[in-house]
Write an enzyme that holds these catalytic residues in place. Structure first.
Site, PDB file in Angstrom:
ATOM      1  N   ARG A   1       0.799  -1.241   0.000  1.00  0.00           N
ATOM      2  CA  ARG A   1       0.000   0.000   0.000  1.00  0.00           C
ATOM      3  C   ARG A   1       0.826   1.283   0.000  1.00  0.00           C
ATOM      4  O   ARG A   1       1.905   1.332   0.580  1.00  0.00           O
ATOM      5  CB  ARG A   1      -0.910   0.002   1.228  1.00  0.00           C
TER       6      ARG A   1
ATOM      7  N   HIS B   1      -1.012  -2.602  -4.479  1.00  0.00           N
ATOM      8  CA  HIS B   1      -0.513  -3.576  -5.448  1.00  0.00           C
ATOM      9  C   HIS B   1      -0.484  -3.063  -6.894  1.00  0.00           C
ATOM     10  O   HIS B   1      -0.911  -3.760  -7.829  1.00  0.00           O
ATOM     11  CB  HIS B   1      -1.331  -4.863  -5.377  1.00  0.00           C
TER      12      HIS B   1
ATOM     13  N   HIS C   1       3.052 -12.867  -5.168  1.00  0.00           N
ATOM     14  CA  HIS C   1       1.919 -12.952  -4.251  1.00  0.00           C
ATOM     15  C   HIS C   1       1.336 -14.369  -4.182  1.00  0.00           C
ATOM     16  O   HIS C   1       0.117 -14.556  -4.178  1.00  0.00           O
ATOM     17  CB  HIS C   1       0.851 -11.947  -4.672  1.00  0.00           C
TER      18      HIS C   1
ATOM     19  N   ASP D   1      -1.536  -9.455   8.659  1.00  0.00           N
ATOM     20  CA  ASP D   1      -1.395  -8.786   7.356  1.00  0.00           C
ATOM     21  C   ASP D   1      -0.436  -7.616   7.585  1.00  0.00           C
ATOM     22  O   ASP D   1      -0.817  -6.453   7.466  1.00  0.00           O
ATOM     23  CB  ASP D   1      -2.772  -8.321   6.851  1.00  0.00           C
TER      24      ASP D   1
ATOM     25  N   GLU E   1       5.243 -12.282   1.318  1.00  0.00           N
ATOM     26  CA  GLU E   1       5.606 -11.402   0.208  1.00  0.00           C
ATOM     27  C   GLU E   1       6.855 -10.613   0.575  1.00  0.00           C
ATOM     28  O   GLU E   1       6.792  -9.719   1.415  1.00  0.00           O
ATOM     29  CB  GLU E   1       4.455 -10.431  -0.081  1.00  0.00           C
TER      30      GLU E   1
END
Ligand code: GLA
Length: 342
Positions: A81, A106, A176, A246, A307
């Site tokens: 982001r 992304h 991803h 996350d 990631e």
């Protein structure tokens, strides 16, 4: 290592998509699409030699474009982001497409995951190239990127990233892949180790606040193997914000082992090596029962992503490692997902 090329399907707007199968001496294989540079499947030998598909994916190009989630794709120009979908570089402001509330996620609306890359087999390796013109999604610079996949005989999916721009710009490339080392069900019993002593707390929009926080004594402490499910429901404001994990974990400098993921049911161990400064551990919280390969349903937490990347919003956080790529300079990075059975 050898490779074969097959037709995979056609997108709704008429683009032809191919799948390249990279096979190693153990009879394991990685299937890579030129659409998004996507890892479509990863057949890995578990304990006893059984082949297990450890990557989530879809059977058709249309599903990749319609169902979302960035399954297995190369994400760019800037993975993760960017707060307020804007950043300043050399005193000039650049506005990006806000595709995640008011933030940019992304690479935007038509990021690298949605493009058909130019594919060229090179020995046993697969080279994928893409050109992104100046101001594509709002990013400065004519930008060329090359991603090379190799699948080694000792079970390493090797991803090499190269990029160049004719103007100063920013770059954050990642893969991803959603992993599930037992091939089905949720990932809560997987054991994870992350070699990170700190992580980045975020605001409600998952933008880092700027604080670099020690993981000690928190559910984010993965410095020793711990099952993903152990603390995921703990009463913690950061877990509440993201609905699970996350978050970016802060890694050591240089090329190192960043993470290890183990599934006792299959016996598969995956080690992640990278030269990037961060890794986003995403526990598949937004997976909501979409139908994937072979009609398999991917529910919440049926796959997890590790990631490797620059810290999220590092374009707006001068104290984070810089994602700036100078005009004419070569960006080079390597991530390896290495599989073996125990
Ligand atoms: C990343 C993000 C998540 C989510 C997924 C895609 O991992 O960090 O918040 O957007 O991609 O669903």
């Amino acid at each position: 290592m050898n490779m074969k090329r097959d037709f995979f399907g056609t997108t709704a707007d008429g683009r032809q998509v191919h799948v390249f199968t990279l096979k190693n001496a153990r009879g394991e294989s990685a299937r890579i699409l030129d659409l998004g540079g996507t890892v479509q499947s990863l057949l890995i030998r578990g304990r006893g030699g059984k082949l297990i598909d450890v990557a989530l994916g879809f059977d058709t190009p249309g599903e990749y474009l319609a169902k979302g989630g960035y399954l297995g794709a190369i994400v760019g120009r800037y993975a993760n982001r960017i707060g307020g979908a804007r950043f300043a570089l050399n005193g000039k402001e650049f506005r990006l497409y806000p595709n995640d509330g008011k933030n940019h996620l992304h690479g935007g609306k038509e990021g690298f995951d949605k493009k058909v890359w130019e594919a060229e087999p090179d020995g046993g390796r697969l080279k994928l190239r893409l050109f992104s013109p100046h101001m594509d999604e709002g990013y400065p610079g004519n930008f060329g990127v090359e991603v090379t996949y190799a699948f080694s005989d000792d079970g390493g999916l090797i991803i090499d990233y190269l990029a160049k721009s004719d103007m100063d710009t920013v770059v954050n490339l990642t893969n991803h892949c959603y992993f599930n080392l037992r091939g089905c069900g949720d990932i809560l019993s997987h054991e994870l180790k992350i070699n990170a002593r700190s992580m980045l707390p975020t605001d409600a929009g998952l933008i880092p606040t700027g604080e670099i926080k020690s993981v000690e004594g928190t559910p984010f402490d993965f410095t020793e193997f711990k099952s993903i499910g152990r603390d995921i429901e703990a009463d913690d404001p950061q877990l509440a914000v993201a609905g699970g994990y996350d978050h970016n974990f802060c890694l050591e400098e240089g090329y190192k082992k960043a993470c290890e993921l183990f599934c006792d049911e299959s016996g598969i161990l995956m080690e992640v090596f990278t030269d990037m400064p961060g890794v986003q551990f995403y526990s598949g919280n937004f997976l909501s029962g979409i139908s994937g390969k072979g009609g398999r349903i991917y529910g919440k937490r049926f796959g997890l992503c590790l990631e490797t990347q620059h810290y999220p919003d590092s374009v707006n956080k001068p104290h984070f490692p810089s994602p700036v790529l100078k005009a004419g300079a070569l960006f080079r990075s390597r991530t390896v997902y290495k599989f073996g059975a125990r």
